[in-house]
Design a protein around this motif. Structure first.
Motif, PDB file in Angstrom:
ATOM      1  N   THR A   5     -28.617  34.508 -48.426  1.00 59.78           N
ATOM      2  CA  THR A   5     -27.465  33.744 -48.212  1.00 59.78           C
ATOM      3  C   THR A   5     -26.486  34.641 -48.232  1.00 59.78           C
ATOM      4  O   THR A   5     -25.727  33.322 -47.353  1.00 59.78           O
ATOM      5  N   SER A   6     -25.950  35.200 -48.625  1.00 59.20           N
ATOM      6  CA  SER A   6     -25.109  35.248 -48.067  1.00 59.20           C
ATOM      7  C   SER A   6     -24.609  35.907 -46.883  1.00 59.20           C
ATOM      8  O   SER A   6     -23.581  36.202 -45.838  1.00 59.20           O
ATOM      9  N   ALA A   7     -25.458  36.049 -46.314  1.00 57.66           N
ATOM     10  CA  ALA A   7     -25.491  36.895 -44.513  1.00 57.66           C
ATOM     11  C   ALA A   7     -25.525  35.719 -43.606  1.00 57.66           C
ATOM     12  O   ALA A   7     -25.144  34.507 -43.622  1.00 57.66           O
ATOM     13  N   THR A   8     -23.897  36.590 -42.564  1.00 62.63           N
ATOM     14  CA  THR A   8     -23.946  35.826 -41.511  1.00 62.63           C
ATOM     15  C   THR A   8     -24.286  36.652 -40.515  1.00 62.63           C
ATOM     16  O   THR A   8     -23.950  36.981 -39.884  1.00 62.63           O
ATOM     17  N   PRO A   9     -25.402  35.320 -40.290  1.00 61.92           N
ATOM     18  CA  PRO A   9     -26.481  36.166 -38.812  1.00 61.92           C
ATOM     19  C   PRO A   9     -25.732  35.992 -37.501  1.00 61.92           C
ATOM     20  O   PRO A   9     -25.344  35.281 -36.796  1.00 61.92           O
ATOM     21  N   THR A  10     -25.950  36.747 -36.770  1.00 59.71           N
ATOM     22  CA  THR A  10     -26.060  36.516 -35.065  1.00 59.71           C
ATOM     23  C   THR A  10     -26.782  36.654 -34.479  1.00 59.71           C
ATOM     24  O   THR A  10     -28.045  37.232 -34.681  1.00 59.71           O
ATOM     25  N   VAL A  11     -26.797  35.876 -33.860  1.00 61.29           N
ATOM     26  CA  VAL A  11     -27.802  35.124 -32.336  1.00 61.29           C
ATOM     27  C   VAL A  11     -28.042  34.479 -31.377  1.00 61.29           C
ATOM     28  O   VAL A  11     -26.677  34.962 -31.237  1.00 61.29           O
ATOM     29  N   VAL A  12     -29.026  35.816 -30.603  1.00 62.39           N
ATOM     30  CA  VAL A  12     -28.649  36.246 -29.547  1.00 62.39           C
ATOM     31  C   VAL A  12     -29.623  35.302 -28.957  1.00 62.39           C
ATOM     32  O   VAL A  12     -30.865  35.728 -28.506  1.00 62.39           O
ATOM     33  N   PHE A  13     -29.444  34.534 -27.564  1.00 57.29           N
ATOM     34  CA  PHE A  13     -30.211  33.858 -26.775  1.00 57.29           C
ATOM     35  C   PHE A  13     -30.628  34.554 -24.894  1.00 57.29           C
ATOM     36  O   PHE A  13     -29.603  35.339 -24.407  1.00 57.29           O
ATOM     37  N   LEU A  14     -31.698  35.631 -25.280  1.00 55.56           N
ATOM     38  CA  LEU A  14     -31.420  36.127 -23.742  1.00 55.56           C
ATOM     39  C   LEU A  14     -31.536  35.952 -23.265  1.00 55.56           C
ATOM     40  O   LEU A  14     -31.507  36.508 -21.531  1.00 55.56           O
ATOM     41  N   ASP A  15     -32.063  34.993 -23.146  1.00 56.30           N
ATOM     42  CA  ASP A  15     -32.171  33.971 -21.233  1.00 56.30           C
ATOM     43  C   ASP A  15     -32.166  32.990 -21.723  1.00 56.30           C
ATOM     44  O   ASP A  15     -33.022  31.916 -21.263  1.00 56.30           O
ATOM     45  N   ARG A  16     -30.775  32.191 -21.352  1.00 53.14           N
ATOM     46  CA  ARG A  16     -30.121  30.928 -21.888  1.00 53.14           C
ATOM     47  C   ARG A  16     -30.187  29.749 -20.497  1.00 53.14           C
ATOM     48  O   ARG A  16     -30.642  28.819 -20.507  1.00 53.14           O
ATOM     49  N   ALA A  17     -30.594  30.812 -18.940  1.00 49.59           N
ATOM     50  CA  ALA A  17     -30.803  30.294 -18.156  1.00 49.59           C
ATOM     51  C   ALA A  17     -31.869  29.552 -18.005  1.00 49.59           C
ATOM     52  O   ALA A  17     -32.407  28.776 -16.752  1.00 49.59           O
ATOM     53  N   THR A  18     -33.471  29.917 -19.243  1.00 48.63           N
ATOM     54  CA  THR A  18     -34.172  28.953 -18.446  1.00 48.63           C
ATOM     55  C   THR A  18     -34.085  27.504 -19.434  1.00 48.63           C
ATOM     56  O   THR A  18     -34.777  27.176 -18.992  1.00 48.63           O
ATOM     57  N   ILE A  19     -33.124  27.411 -19.806  1.00 50.59           N
ATOM     58  CA  ILE A  19     -32.566  25.650 -19.766  1.00 50.59           C
ATOM     59  C   ILE A  19     -31.248  25.497 -18.980  1.00 50.59           C
ATOM     60  O   ILE A  19     -30.097  26.231 -18.969  1.00 50.59           O
ATOM     61  N   PRO A  20     -31.693  24.262 -18.424  1.00 52.55           N
ATOM     62  CA  PRO A  20     -30.329  24.039 -17.826  1.00 52.55           C
ATOM     63  C   PRO A  20     -29.195  23.412 -18.179  1.00 52.55           C
ATOM     64  O   PRO A  20     -28.980  23.411 -19.541  1.00 52.55           O
ATOM     65  N   THR A  21     -27.935  24.332 -17.676  1.00 53.29           N
ATOM     66  CA  THR A  21     -26.511  24.125 -18.127  1.00 53.29           C
ATOM     67  C   THR A  21     -26.021  22.593 -18.574  1.00 53.29           C
ATOM     68  O   THR A  21     -25.195  22.259 -19.245  1.00 53.29           O
ATOM     69  N   GLN A  22     -26.674  21.983 -18.269  1.00 54.13           N
ATOM     70  CA  GLN A  22     -26.427  20.569 -18.633  1.00 54.13           C
ATOM     71  C   GLN A  22     -27.084  19.776 -19.456  1.00 54.13           C
ATOM     72  O   GLN A  22     -26.653  18.982 -20.564  1.00 54.13           O
ATOM     73  N   ILE A  23     -27.921  21.204 -20.477  1.00 53.50           N
ATOM     74  CA  ILE A  23     -28.408  20.431 -22.116  1.00 53.50           C
ATOM     75  C   ILE A  23     -27.682  21.487 -22.705  1.00 53.50           C
ATOM     76  O   ILE A  23     -27.347  22.502 -22.664  1.00 53.50           O
ATOM     77  N   GLU A  24     -27.094  20.464 -23.812  1.00 47.59           N
ATOM     78  CA  GLU A  24     -26.693  21.356 -24.967  1.00 47.59           C
ATOM     79  C   GLU A  24     -27.152  21.990 -26.232  1.00 47.59           C
ATOM     80  O   GLU A  24     -28.506  21.807 -26.240  1.00 47.59           O
ATOM     81  N   LEU A  25     -26.886  22.759 -26.554  1.00 43.59           N
ATOM     82  CA  LEU A  25     -27.603  23.912 -28.322  1.00 43.59           C
ATOM     83  C   LEU A  25     -26.670  23.615 -28.919  1.00 43.59           C
ATOM     84  O   LEU A  25     -25.593  23.417 -29.099  1.00 43.59           O
TER      85      LEU A  25
END
Length: 325
Positions: A5-25
């Motif tokens: 519960t105390s961890a600050t996780p690192t999230v890595v998106f390996l292929d972000r370009a598979t989602i168009p740039t106009q789409i917000e994450l």
């Protein structure tokens, strides 16, 4: 299979370009660090995921060899429905959770299927090419008929795969006047209520539409034998997975008039190149190809992005949502 519960996780998106740039994450509700890479080659996977707790992937392969070098990885969030690029058995045995995104494209995929059916039934692509080749001018009439034009209403659609996408496709098909059958699993010893035996569907249908997952049982689900069972006037639509269809057998069936046409959105290898039988024969007037975009309306991709990040938030909170393992 959760984070402290105390961890600050690192999230890595390996292929972000598979989602168009106009789409917000959407941002996660909890404190975290996120790194996005447009593309990740197989050689870059281990380096980019060292010390990382959460990986997002669409098509990047995370197999046993790579996963075994990532002891801190706790979650693989697949930004798609299909997860055959993940070694699920390894994840289950080593405490790595896997989530996927389901039900986000129940409007986009059915519309793409129906669009392909109309285009092929009415030979729109073939007529377009004829006009470009000067056929209208040579004919000297107000119209010309070089290809048959079929009605969609009244025809029979057989759907292989009765999940959310198959059901949504059935709803839209019925709305345009089609009769819908759901195919039982190929080789099943008995037939469930509401389903029709697989081979009977091939023989009865005017259109076959594939919406099942790709696995050992469905690899080359449609091959030379199955195509020969179909009506010579029938169409095959594949917006599921490329490996569901023997591509060389399909091209031969189109050339020989064994079936009337095919609409294909998915390929055995993506991106496909000129070595693929479909691309090598894309000038065929009864073959309609699109580059794996049936799922990709803006509204569907935004739904996907929202669900994807909700899956990660749920995992961090210790909740199970859209879990494969």
């Amino acid at each position: 299979m959760s984070l402290p519960t105390s961890a600050t996780p690192t999230v890595v998106f390996l292929d972000r370009a598979t989602i168009p740039t106009q789409i917000e994450l959407p941002e996660l509700d909890l404190e975290h660090k996120r790194i996005d890479y447009d593309f990740t080659s197989p050689e870059q996977v281990v380096e980019r995921l060292q010390g990382v707790q959460i990986a997002i992937t669409n098509k990047v392969i995370l197999d046993r060899e790579r996963l075994s070098q990532l002891p801190e990885l706790k979650l693989i969030a697949v930004s798609a429905t299909g997860f055959n690029n993940i070694d699920i058995d390894y994840c289950a045995d080593n405490g790595i959770a896997v989530t996927n995104v389901q039900g986000y494209a129940t409007q986009s995929v059915p519309e793409h299927v129906i669009a392909m059916i109309f285009a092929l039934k009415r030979n729109l692509f073939a007529y377009h090419n004829d006009i470009a080749a000067g056929e209208w001018q040579r004919n000297k009439q107000f119209c010309f008929f070089t290809h048959p034009i079929g009605d969609v209403a009244g025809s029979t659609l057989a759907i292989v795969g009765s999940g959310a996408l198959g059901q949504a496709t059935a709803t839209l098909a019925k709305a345009v006047g089609m009769k819908v059958l759901f195919a039982e699993r190929k080789g099943a010893p008995s037939c469930r209520d509401g389903f029709v035996p697989f081979e009977e569907c091939l023989q009865q249908a005017d259109v076959i539409s594939l919406h099942c997952p790709l696995n050992e049982q469905t690899l080359n689900l449609i091959g030379e034998r199955e195509l020969a069972m179909m009506k010579s006037s029938s169409l095959l639509i594949n917006t599921g997975r490329g490996g569901l269809v023997d591509e060389a057998a399909l091209v031969n069936a189109l050339k020989q008039g064994i079936i009337a046409g095919a609409g294909v959105d998915v390929f055995t290898q993506e991106p496909a190149d000129s070595s693929n039988p479909l691309l090598a024969n894309m000038s065929l007037p009864n073959l309609l190809l699109t580059p794996h975009v049936a799922w990709g309306s803006d509204s569907s991709i935004q739904n996907l992005a929202n669900i994807l990040m909700d899956n990660i938030t749920a995992f961090i909170k210790g909740e199970k949502q859209n879990r494969i393992v």
